[in-house]
Scaffold this active site. Sequence first.
Site, mmCIF file in Angstrom:
data_model
loop_
_atom_site.group_PDB
_atom_site.id
_atom_site.type_symbol
_atom_site.label_atom_id
_atom_site.label_comp_id
_atom_site.label_asym_id
_atom_site.label_seq_id
_atom_site.Cartn_x
_atom_site.Cartn_y
_atom_site.Cartn_z
ATOM 1 C CD GLU A 25 -28.901 -65.729 65.994
ATOM 2 O OE1 GLU A 25 -28.193 -66.610 66.539
ATOM 3 O OE2 GLU A 25 -29.889 -65.233 66.540
ATOM 4 C CG HIS A 66 -37.235 -63.122 62.337
ATOM 5 N ND1 HIS A 66 -36.962 -61.970 63.050
ATOM 6 C CD2 HIS A 66 -36.214 -63.968 62.626
ATOM 7 C CE1 HIS A 66 -35.829 -62.119 63.728
ATOM 8 N NE2 HIS A 66 -35.352 -63.324 63.480
ATOM 9 C CD GLU A 70 -45.223 -80.534 43.430
ATOM 10 O OE1 GLU A 70 -44.158 -79.954 43.237
ATOM 11 O OE2 GLU A 70 -45.707 -81.371 42.635
ATOM 12 C CG HIS A 85 -32.287 -66.728 61.185
ATOM 13 N ND1 HIS A 85 -33.319 -67.483 61.690
ATOM 14 C CD2 HIS A 85 -32.201 -65.641 62.003
ATOM 15 C CE1 HIS A 85 -33.830 -66.886 62.753
ATOM 16 N NE2 HIS A 85 -33.176 -65.758 62.961
ATOM 17 C CG HIS A 120 -35.934 -66.569 66.755
ATOM 18 N ND1 HIS A 120 -34.919 -66.225 67.625
ATOM 19 C CD2 HIS A 120 -35.619 -65.961 65.594
ATOM 20 C CE1 HIS A 120 -34.060 -65.430 67.012
ATOM 21 N NE2 HIS A 120 -34.457 -65.256 65.783
HETATM 22 P P1 13P Z 1 -28.504 -59.861 63.575
HETATM 23 O O1 13P Z 1 -28.951 -58.444 63.263
HETATM 24 O O2 13P Z 1 -27.355 -59.878 64.551
HETATM 25 O O3 13P Z 1 -28.233 -60.652 62.324
HETATM 26 O O4 13P Z 1 -29.699 -60.580 64.335
HETATM 27 C C1 13P Z 1 -30.961 -60.704 63.752
HETATM 28 C C2 13P Z 1 -31.637 -61.958 64.146
HETATM 29 O O5 13P Z 1 -32.544 -62.399 63.455
HETATM 30 C C3 13P Z 1 -31.217 -62.669 65.374
HETATM 31 O O6 13P Z 1 -31.759 -63.941 65.448
HETATM 32 ZN ZN ZN Z 2 -33.592 -64.123 64.248
#
Ligand code: 13P
Ligand code: ZN
Length: 285
Positions: free
Chosen positions: A116, A142, A170, A140, A211
């Site tokens: 990413e 999940h 809040e 980023h 995602h």
């Molecule tokens: P990477 O292992 O390349 O960082 O990818 C993980 C991910 O969350 C892709 O969106």
């Molecule tokens: Zn991801």
Amino acid sequence: MKVTEAKFVQDFIDLADEGYRMGWHERNGGNLSYRMKDHEVESVRSRFRFYGEWHPIGTSVPGLAGEFFLVTGTGQYFRNIRKDPESAIGIIEIDETGENYKIRWGFIENGFPTSELPTHLMNHEVKKRVSGGKHRIIYHAHTTNVIALSFVLPLKDEIFTRELWEMATECPVVFPEGVGVVDWMVPGGRAIGVETSKLMEQYNAVIWAMHGIFCSGETFDLTFGLMHTIEKAAEILVKVMSMSHHKTQTITPQNFRDLAEGFHITLDERFLFEKPDKSIPGTKE
Ligand code: 13P
Ligand code: ZN
């Protein structure tokens, strides 16, 4: 100084550990990047490698020419970062065109930056400009409940923002600018980075449907805190939705206006629309 002893590296690893413990980083899920300060680059420069090739970033970020970033590696597990930082993370330098990077430290065992990287760097480029250089972190994750909501709530910035705001008083104080939403797209390339970074012009958090989320911030605490606040609001909404398709009572648009006054924040009227009834969007049969 050893790179792993530097405070920014310790803070980076702490965030990764904390995110793993929250359950947001199954396997290699998620990635993190930090735009280093000049004095931080100097403090570890003696540990840099001066061989190696320039690699294409896969997009163009001229606003980041000459910058150094600490980033997680592709395929690396957040749970292993503390155990083996030199494999799992690395420092990259951006060339003067903003189109290539070189690995300066870390990623031993033939590692490479996250897939990413285009999204991270395009977000950094936007955030560096709009924050006057203050924002340094792109994270980023999940996040389970935000992902779950993206299967049910309509994928609109206004709806996600309003529903998340209603879940904790809040929330509008922590993210008064709201959250952006990107519809499902193929991850790992330039196209999704273009859509995400457009939304980063106005938001500090952008949801990727089915995602996860990208958050931006000035410090590790603020960035993690934003992710945590949004995901907690999403968890409350999932619990509410598991009990009922509608709310018996909630925080009203006028309550939000009063809150904005009390906390000296600006809340865009775009998010304070009147709702036709008390049902949760996307849940009516
Ligand atoms: P990477 O292992 O390349 O960082 O990818 C993980 C991910 O969350 C892709 O969106
Ligand atoms: Zn991801």
